[in-house]
Design a protein around this motif. Sequence first.
Motif, PDB file in Angstrom:
ATOM      1  N   PHE A   1       0.831  -1.212   0.000  1.00  0.00           N
ATOM      2  CA  PHE A   1       0.000   0.000   0.000  1.00  0.00           C
ATOM      3  C   PHE A   1       0.863   1.259   0.000  1.00  0.00           C
ATOM      4  O   PHE A   1       0.616   2.196  -0.776  1.00  0.00           O
ATOM      5  CB  PHE A   1      -0.914  -0.024   1.236  1.00  0.00           C
ATOM      6  N   LEU A   2       1.888   1.311   0.847  1.00  0.00           N
ATOM      7  CA  LEU A   2       2.758   2.481   0.930  1.00  0.00           C
ATOM      8  C   LEU A   2       3.537   2.693  -0.372  1.00  0.00           C
ATOM      9  O   LEU A   2       3.746   3.830  -0.808  1.00  0.00           O
ATOM     10  CB  LEU A   2       3.724   2.344   2.104  1.00  0.00           C
ATOM     11  N   VAL A   3       3.960   1.583  -0.988  1.00  0.00           N
ATOM     12  CA  VAL A   3       4.660   1.687  -2.282  1.00  0.00           C
ATOM     13  C   VAL A   3       3.728   2.302  -3.318  1.00  0.00           C
ATOM     14  O   VAL A   3       4.129   3.193  -4.088  1.00  0.00           O
ATOM     15  CB  VAL A   3       5.159   0.311  -2.747  1.00  0.00           C
ATOM     16  N   ARG A   4       2.475   1.863  -3.349  1.00  0.00           N
ATOM     17  CA  ARG A   4       1.504   2.401  -4.302  1.00  0.00           C
ATOM     18  C   ARG A   4       1.253   3.889  -4.054  1.00  0.00           C
ATOM     19  O   ARG A   4       1.148   4.675  -5.002  1.00  0.00           O
ATOM     20  CB  ARG A   4       0.191   1.622  -4.210  1.00  0.00           C
ATOM     21  N   LEU A   5       1.128   4.259  -2.784  1.00  0.00           N
ATOM     22  CA  LEU A   5       0.920   5.675  -2.463  1.00  0.00           C
ATOM     23  C   LEU A   5       2.098   6.511  -2.943  1.00  0.00           C
ATOM     24  O   LEU A   5       1.913   7.600  -3.512  1.00  0.00           O
ATOM     25  CB  LEU A   5       0.728   5.825  -0.953  1.00  0.00           C
ATOM     26  N   GLY A   6       3.318   6.015  -2.738  1.00  0.00           N
ATOM     27  CA  GLY A   6       4.496   6.715  -3.229  1.00  0.00           C
ATOM     28  C   GLY A   6       4.495   6.842  -4.743  1.00  0.00           C
ATOM     29  O   GLY A   6       4.891   7.889  -5.294  1.00  0.00           O
ATOM     30  N   MET A   7       4.020   5.788  -5.434  1.00  0.00           N
ATOM     31  CA  MET A   7       3.980   5.829  -6.896  1.00  0.00           C
ATOM     32  C   MET A   7       2.930   6.811  -7.404  1.00  0.00           C
ATOM     33  O   MET A   7       3.114   7.438  -8.454  1.00  0.00           O
ATOM     34  CB  MET A   7       3.722   4.419  -7.439  1.00  0.00           C
ATOM     35  N   VAL A   8       1.824   6.970  -6.669  1.00  0.00           N
ATOM     36  CA  VAL A   8       0.821   7.973  -7.036  1.00  0.00           C
ATOM     37  C   VAL A   8       1.453   9.365  -6.998  1.00  0.00           C
ATOM     38  O   VAL A   8       1.311  10.165  -7.931  1.00  0.00           O
ATOM     39  CB  VAL A   8      -0.398   7.918  -6.084  1.00  0.00           C
ATOM     40  N   LEU A   9       2.159   9.657  -5.914  1.00  0.00           N
ATOM     41  CA  LEU A   9       2.795  10.971  -5.770  1.00  0.00           C
ATOM     42  C   LEU A   9       3.865  11.181  -6.836  1.00  0.00           C
ATOM     43  O   LEU A   9       4.010  12.290  -7.373  1.00  0.00           O
ATOM     44  CB  LEU A   9       3.393  11.105  -4.366  1.00  0.00           C
ATOM     45  N   TYR A  10       4.605  10.123  -7.166  1.00  0.00           N
ATOM     46  CA  TYR A  10       5.621  10.229  -8.214  1.00  0.00           C
ATOM     47  C   TYR A  10       4.967  10.509  -9.571  1.00  0.00           C
ATOM     48  O   TYR A  10       5.434  11.358 -10.337  1.00  0.00           O
ATOM     49  CB  TYR A  10       6.431   8.938  -8.285  1.00  0.00           C
ATOM     50  N   ASP A  11       3.863   9.794  -9.848  1.00  0.00           N
ATOM     51  CA  ASP A  11       3.204   9.939 -11.151  1.00  0.00           C
ATOM     52  C   ASP A  11       2.684  11.351 -11.367  1.00  0.00           C
ATOM     53  O   ASP A  11       2.577  11.804 -12.516  1.00  0.00           O
ATOM     54  CB  ASP A  11       2.044   8.936 -11.237  1.00  0.00           C
ATOM     55  N   LEU A  12       2.366  12.049 -10.295  1.00  0.00           N
ATOM     56  CA  LEU A  12       1.805  13.390 -10.415  1.00  0.00           C
ATOM     57  C   LEU A  12       2.877  14.471 -10.514  1.00  0.00           C
ATOM     58  O   LEU A  12       2.566  15.644 -10.737  1.00  0.00           O
ATOM     59  CB  LEU A  12       0.898  13.678  -9.206  1.00  0.00           C
TER      60      LEU A  12
ATOM     61  N   ASP B   1     -12.082  18.996  -8.862  1.00  0.00           N
ATOM     62  CA  ASP B   1     -11.062  18.517  -9.797  1.00  0.00           C
ATOM     63  C   ASP B   1      -9.790  18.192  -9.015  1.00  0.00           C
ATOM     64  O   ASP B   1      -8.879  19.027  -8.917  1.00  0.00           O
ATOM     65  CB  ASP B   1     -10.807  19.574 -10.870  1.00  0.00           C
ATOM     66  N   ASP B   2      -9.743  17.004  -8.461  1.00  0.00           N
ATOM     67  CA  ASP B   2      -8.615  16.590  -7.624  1.00  0.00           C
ATOM     68  C   ASP B   2      -8.094  15.245  -8.114  1.00  0.00           C
ATOM     69  O   ASP B   2      -8.647  14.189  -7.808  1.00  0.00           O
ATOM     70  CB  ASP B   2      -9.046  16.492  -6.155  1.00  0.00           C
ATOM     71  N   ARG B   3      -7.013  15.283  -8.864  1.00  0.00           N
ATOM     72  CA  ARG B   3      -6.478  14.054  -9.460  1.00  0.00           C
ATOM     73  C   ARG B   3      -5.877  13.125  -8.410  1.00  0.00           C
ATOM     74  O   ARG B   3      -5.945  11.899  -8.554  1.00  0.00           O
ATOM     75  CB  ARG B   3      -5.433  14.418 -10.514  1.00  0.00           C
ATOM     76  N   VAL B   4      -5.294  13.681  -7.346  1.00  0.00           N
ATOM     77  CA  VAL B   4      -4.735  12.845  -6.283  1.00  0.00           C
ATOM     78  C   VAL B   4      -5.829  11.968  -5.676  1.00  0.00           C
ATOM     79  O   VAL B   4      -5.626  10.783  -5.409  1.00  0.00           O
ATOM     80  CB  VAL B   4      -4.083  13.708  -5.184  1.00  0.00           C
ATOM     81  N   PHE B   5      -7.003  12.538  -5.477  1.00  0.00           N
ATOM     82  CA  PHE B   5      -8.120  11.818  -4.869  1.00  0.00           C
ATOM     83  C   PHE B   5      -8.519  10.600  -5.713  1.00  0.00           C
ATOM     84  O   PHE B   5      -8.646   9.485  -5.202  1.00  0.00           O
ATOM     85  CB  PHE B   5      -9.310  12.759  -4.693  1.00  0.00           C
ATOM     86  N   VAL B   6      -8.704  10.800  -7.025  1.00  0.00           N
ATOM     87  CA  VAL B   6      -9.175   9.695  -7.863  1.00  0.00           C
ATOM     88  C   VAL B   6      -8.090   8.631  -8.051  1.00  0.00           C
ATOM     89  O   VAL B   6      -8.392   7.441  -8.142  1.00  0.00           O
ATOM     90  CB  VAL B   6      -9.686  10.198  -9.233  1.00  0.00           C
ATOM     91  N   GLN B   7      -6.830   9.056  -8.103  1.00  0.00           N
ATOM     92  CA  GLN B   7      -5.773   8.046  -8.235  1.00  0.00           C
ATOM     93  C   GLN B   7      -5.595   7.260  -6.942  1.00  0.00           C
ATOM     94  O   GLN B   7      -5.289   6.071  -6.966  1.00  0.00           O
ATOM     95  CB  GLN B   7      -4.453   8.695  -8.682  1.00  0.00           C
ATOM     96  N   PHE B   8      -5.816   7.934  -5.803  1.00  0.00           N
ATOM     97  CA  PHE B   8      -5.758   7.213  -4.535  1.00  0.00           C
ATOM     98  C   PHE B   8      -6.921   6.224  -4.421  1.00  0.00           C
ATOM     99  O   PHE B   8      -6.776   5.163  -3.806  1.00  0.00           O
ATOM    100  CB  PHE B   8      -5.774   8.187  -3.364  1.00  0.00           C
ATOM    101  N   LEU B   9      -8.060   6.533  -5.026  1.00  0.00           N
ATOM    102  CA  LEU B   9      -9.168   5.576  -5.059  1.00  0.00           C
ATOM    103  C   LEU B   9      -8.747   4.295  -5.788  1.00  0.00           C
ATOM    104  O   LEU B   9      -9.155   3.194  -5.417  1.00  0.00           O
ATOM    105  CB  LEU B   9     -10.398   6.185  -5.738  1.00  0.00           C
ATOM    106  N   ASN B  10      -7.921   4.433  -6.828  1.00  0.00           N
ATOM    107  CA  ASN B  10      -7.396   3.255  -7.521  1.00  0.00           C
ATOM    108  C   ASN B  10      -6.570   2.384  -6.580  1.00  0.00           C
ATOM    109  O   ASN B  10      -6.633   1.153  -6.622  1.00  0.00           O
ATOM    110  CB  ASN B  10      -6.538   3.678  -8.718  1.00  0.00           C
ATOM    111  N   VAL B  11      -5.772   3.034  -5.720  1.00  0.00           N
ATOM    112  CA  VAL B  11      -4.985   2.292  -4.734  1.00  0.00           C
ATOM    113  C   VAL B  11      -5.913   1.510  -3.809  1.00  0.00           C
ATOM    114  O   VAL B  11      -5.696   0.322  -3.533  1.00  0.00           O
ATOM    115  CB  VAL B  11      -4.092   3.246  -3.915  1.00  0.00           C
TER     116      VAL B  11
END
Length: 434
Positions: free
Chosen positions: A59-70, A123-133
């Motif tokens: 989970f933490l790795v995925r969260l880090g990848m979300v932040l990296y992707d943005l 319009d919050d892209r972090v929110f929707v990508q975190f939903l994917n996590v």
Amino acid sequence: MFIIWLVALAYLVLGYLFRAHITDTTLMTVFFIVITSILLFFLLYLKYTKFLVIIYTGFLVRLGMVLYDLKERVPDLPHSGVDSENYYKTAQYISERMALMGAEMYGGLYTKFLALIFHMYGDDRVFVQFLNVLMMMTAIIVVIKIFRMLDVPNDIQLVLTAVMAFFPHSLIFSSILMREAIITLMVALSLYSFVRWFKYREWSSAVLSIVFVLIGASFHTAIGGVMFGYLFGFIFYQHDKKAFRFTLKSIIPFAIFTMAVTYVLAYPESISALPIYDKIDQVQRNNDNIYEAFTDDIGESAYLSGLMVDNIYQMLLFSPVKVFYFIGSPMPWTIRNFNDLIAFFLDGVFYLFALAVFVKNYALIKKRPILGVILLSIAVIWFIFGFGISNAGTALRHRFKIFYIIIVAFGLIWTYAAKEKEKNRQGMPVKEVP
């Protein structure tokens, strides 16, 4: 995970109620991530203690990848870029013009799903990508629930949970703005519901298994192929005998269903008026006929570009080759660069290994109805996607859609194989179990 999803729903409602007073949802999203991260930790600690470190690290790795992707001015994650940006921009556009929800738009239902969230929350892209996590974490927990229902040993569960937590494309597709997370979650939930029907004869679960498949198919029509296995089980499996029974009364409805679904998959425009409609690859590329879809070679990572098919007999003859390439591409002999090499070893090898496991354990699979149903679903999906895809990059995305079904198949095969090996070692007759 139910509580976590209730929190997510509450945030959507709050965003909608106070959208006139909230110009920036960043702080709300930060609090949402913190709250759900804490809830997930305690959920794993209380109910899935043995898996806590594995799943939470994933989970933490995925969260880090979300932040990296943005981040800007950094190399894109694989599969992130053109499609994910177009999904985002189209969703933004629709969210500001909600009348377009009924129009045909890029990305189909997925961009409309994102647009609805943007319209309600902001319009919050972090929110929707975190939903994917969260979707991918939910799928992993659902698979563990399936393992427990089917009495898969803890050691096998731990190994396969580690695979789910750190499989490269599981990490990637749960971290970028793509539809794979929601589709794989629907597939996992459908399998969970089917297993409940298989174990406990719950017809409500049987209905839910079909509903979840249809929701997944609304995002990509070809996922409907999973129903072949389920319907086969519903029609032929008899709980009192714990075996398949084939009669004329049961064969006729299954044959009708098979022909109907085959027709829809070949000509998806026939259901264009239904919400489930979402063009599969060959239709998206505007091929003139079904044979052009079979031989299409669009894209830099195209394979079998010299394969020409112009009749139904050639199509059937070459289908096994197409499926094999779909499962393993990019193949070693088609590798063009270092990225292809990495893709083969970190993804293609897994699916080729799955194929080898299924072939090696064919005799075991035949004796277990639940494995027969699962393998039929996998085979149909592989055939459908193998049939219409001739590009390694596209194959990488689409074969992941049934990743969790394959994981469950591994768990069952190794469980039953271990039981038979132990009974044979002790000189005991092997009791047939479903």
